[in-house]
Write a protein that holds these residues in place. Sequence first.
Motif, PDB file in Angstrom:
ATOM      1  N   HIS A 190      22.876  44.215  21.827  1.00 56.07           N
ATOM      2  CA  HIS A 190      24.319  44.018  21.847  1.00 56.07           C
ATOM      3  C   HIS A 190      24.902  44.114  20.433  1.00 56.07           C
ATOM      4  O   HIS A 190      25.829  44.881  20.200  1.00 56.07           O
ATOM      5  CB  HIS A 190      24.606  42.643  22.480  1.00 56.07           C
ATOM      6  N   GLU A 191      24.311  43.360  19.504  1.00 55.99           N
ATOM      7  CA  GLU A 191      24.884  43.259  18.158  1.00 55.99           C
ATOM      8  C   GLU A 191      24.534  44.451  17.267  1.00 55.99           C
ATOM      9  O   GLU A 191      25.395  44.965  16.555  1.00 55.99           O
ATOM     10  CB  GLU A 191      24.406  41.981  17.459  1.00 55.99           C
ATOM     11  N   HIS A 228      27.740  47.399  19.875  1.00 53.55           N
ATOM     12  CA  HIS A 228      29.084  47.457  19.285  1.00 53.55           C
ATOM     13  C   HIS A 228      29.279  48.712  18.449  1.00 53.55           C
ATOM     14  O   HIS A 228      30.389  49.229  18.347  1.00 53.55           O
ATOM     15  CB  HIS A 228      29.345  46.218  18.425  1.00 53.55           C
ATOM     16  N   GLU A 287      33.302  43.577  24.524  1.00 55.86           N
ATOM     17  CA  GLU A 287      32.117  42.735  24.721  1.00 55.86           C
ATOM     18  C   GLU A 287      31.311  43.224  25.928  1.00 55.86           C
ATOM     19  O   GLU A 287      30.075  43.222  25.910  1.00 55.86           O
ATOM     20  CB  GLU A 287      32.504  41.270  24.894  1.00 55.86           C
TER      21      GLU A 287
HETATM   22 ZN    ZN Z   1      29.791  41.046  20.784  1.00 56.95          ZN
END
Ligand code: ZN
Length: 684
Positions: A458-459, A463, A486
């Motif tokens: 995710h990070e 993104h 998100e």
């Molecule tokens: Zn995030």
Amino acid sequence: MNIRHLSIVIMCSTLALQLKANQPADDFKYTDEKFADIQMLRFKVAGFDQLSLKQKTLIYYLSEASLYGRDILFDQQGRYNLRIRHMLEALYTQWKGDKESADFKGMTTYLKRVWFSNGIHHHYGCEKFQPEFSEQWLIKALRQIGYKEELPSGRKHATAGKSETWTELIPVIFDPKVMPMRVNQRDGDDLIKTSAENFYGPGISQQEVEEYYQNQRKVGDEHRPVMYGLNSQLVKVNGKLTERKWTATGMYGTAISKIKYNLQQALPYVENDGQRDVIEKLIKFYQTGDLKDFDDYSIAWVKETEGLIDFTNGFIEVYGDPLGFKGTWEGFANFKDLATTKRTETLSKNAQWFEDNSPVDARFKKAECKGISAKVINATILGGALYPSTAIGINLPNSNWIRKEYGSKSVTIGNLTDAYNKAARGSGMMEEFVDGPETLKLIKEYGDICDDLHTDLHECLGHGSGKMLPGVSDDSLKAYGSTIEEGRADLFGLYYIADDKLVELGLTPNKEAYKSQYYTYMLNGLMTQLVRIKPGNNIEEAHMRNRAFIAHWAYEHGKQDKVVELYQCDGKTYMRINDYAKLRTLFGKLLAEVQRIKSEGDYAAARDLVETYGVKVDPELHREMLARYAKLNISPYKGFINPVYTAVKDKEGRITDVKVSYKESYDHQMLRYSKDYSTLPLEN
Ligand code: ZN
């Protein structure tokens, strides 16, 4: 001064980079005792034994420096706090009467709360504790043990010269009208006169404080203002306002000298010149109290990124002052988590492969893709305002101009996040909601690894993946922007966590592990996250909305094939995943659609997706979730018992090893700190 909210406190695991340190040893327990609304936890300092003796010694002295400021915080948070702590500790350790009586038990809980909050007000809500023992019992019990206070001479008070000076503490504990709030923020009140914190002497008004610091600002540097008022108590002497500076020779001097001494001891063990510079500048600041010296220290601290070991120590956060001038004391030492950093580097290096192989339309893919490596640290000790209740992410310094000119350090404290997650596992939550022993086993085995990995994906990649079509502005999705973003990063993680590439890279142990993440993600999105919403409310928070829309969209679109099922058993709702491979295909489809929405700036589609799947709550299921959750009796607040570091010394007094142990109990630790790290007189 706009310096609030700069330290990040993230308690919700999926919000944070929850990067895990290591598998726990079998005898290590993450959870410890419960009292009032608190659960005590422990954190493990994985990797400590692998550090060099020099590094361990550096951590040892930085840890000592983190513990010696404890009394400062107690005094900052209320002028009677040290006296009350001392008095109740005496009773707790010397009382010979009935320890099973309701009064003694009530006093014990009260003392545990005082330790936890570093004072007599709630650490989070700021309201004064209501004692669950009687005034008469306390007075009688104190007389039975013959309690006497040693107060500094020359004090002027009604009880001066009397032997039972402590009687003036009784209304402070029992009268709800005396010092009801530590920090009062109610609009219209005089915030200084109505707050019990000890940053301002008696008889000072809010207006006087504001004028005092406005005047300081007027004559100061306009472009590079220091943090006015950060390190002093403001008092009135003969009708005139004056600052009592917190320095090695000023107010709190006996505590600051101890901190300074340990920082000096640390100097021979630094890893590089940058660290030496940081420590020397901090020592200088503690000596002079000059806020320009504090800025110099902060700049040196931001610049030092090479060393494995880092720390913060000083008057840092200003939430404890209703006007946001005064820094509460905190101390904290840590070192970089190399295993985790290696993992995020692996992902980062392969960023382009992930971009090229994602299920999104080629028009929305980046030709050149760079991942980011997350900086994760392991806490070794928590002190002052970070103990026992703590932040799990830190972003400092707070000075705006330094942030602008030199940047800031932003880190996630991996071993604390890990401990929170582990504790949550033991809360009975999973046993209550998961559909059976087989799934439970899967989660137990792979849950942690996959949670961390999903967050990394995710990070570090999610993104940063994808691109906007030319001419589409960043804010075209308006209020739905952050929920969609998100969701996009989460979907990127969900799609790839099931990919064989991760097994190939050595990030997942086998081709089955990802299922644990699919199960817990769907369970949370469809059911369990509802326990955080009040009855009658919809889902408002962006991260909760994104998890809801992903889970509900996948559930609805797989309904025909029964990919995911909700079913009833003994009047309770459970979830079952029948086809994990199909669920992955659904996540891939939704990722492609969400990327399209983002890249094209399709506001109508964003609104439609979020409003249809991410906002509304089924009231019946919600009621059921809340009732089942309430039965689990989970404490809303958590804090940590520190590890114990013992320096092994040779005959000459040189440190030859530093041992870490996790066995100390909560009350033993608190009593030991009150004895060994007691640095201040009872009144300051
Ligand atoms: Zn995030």
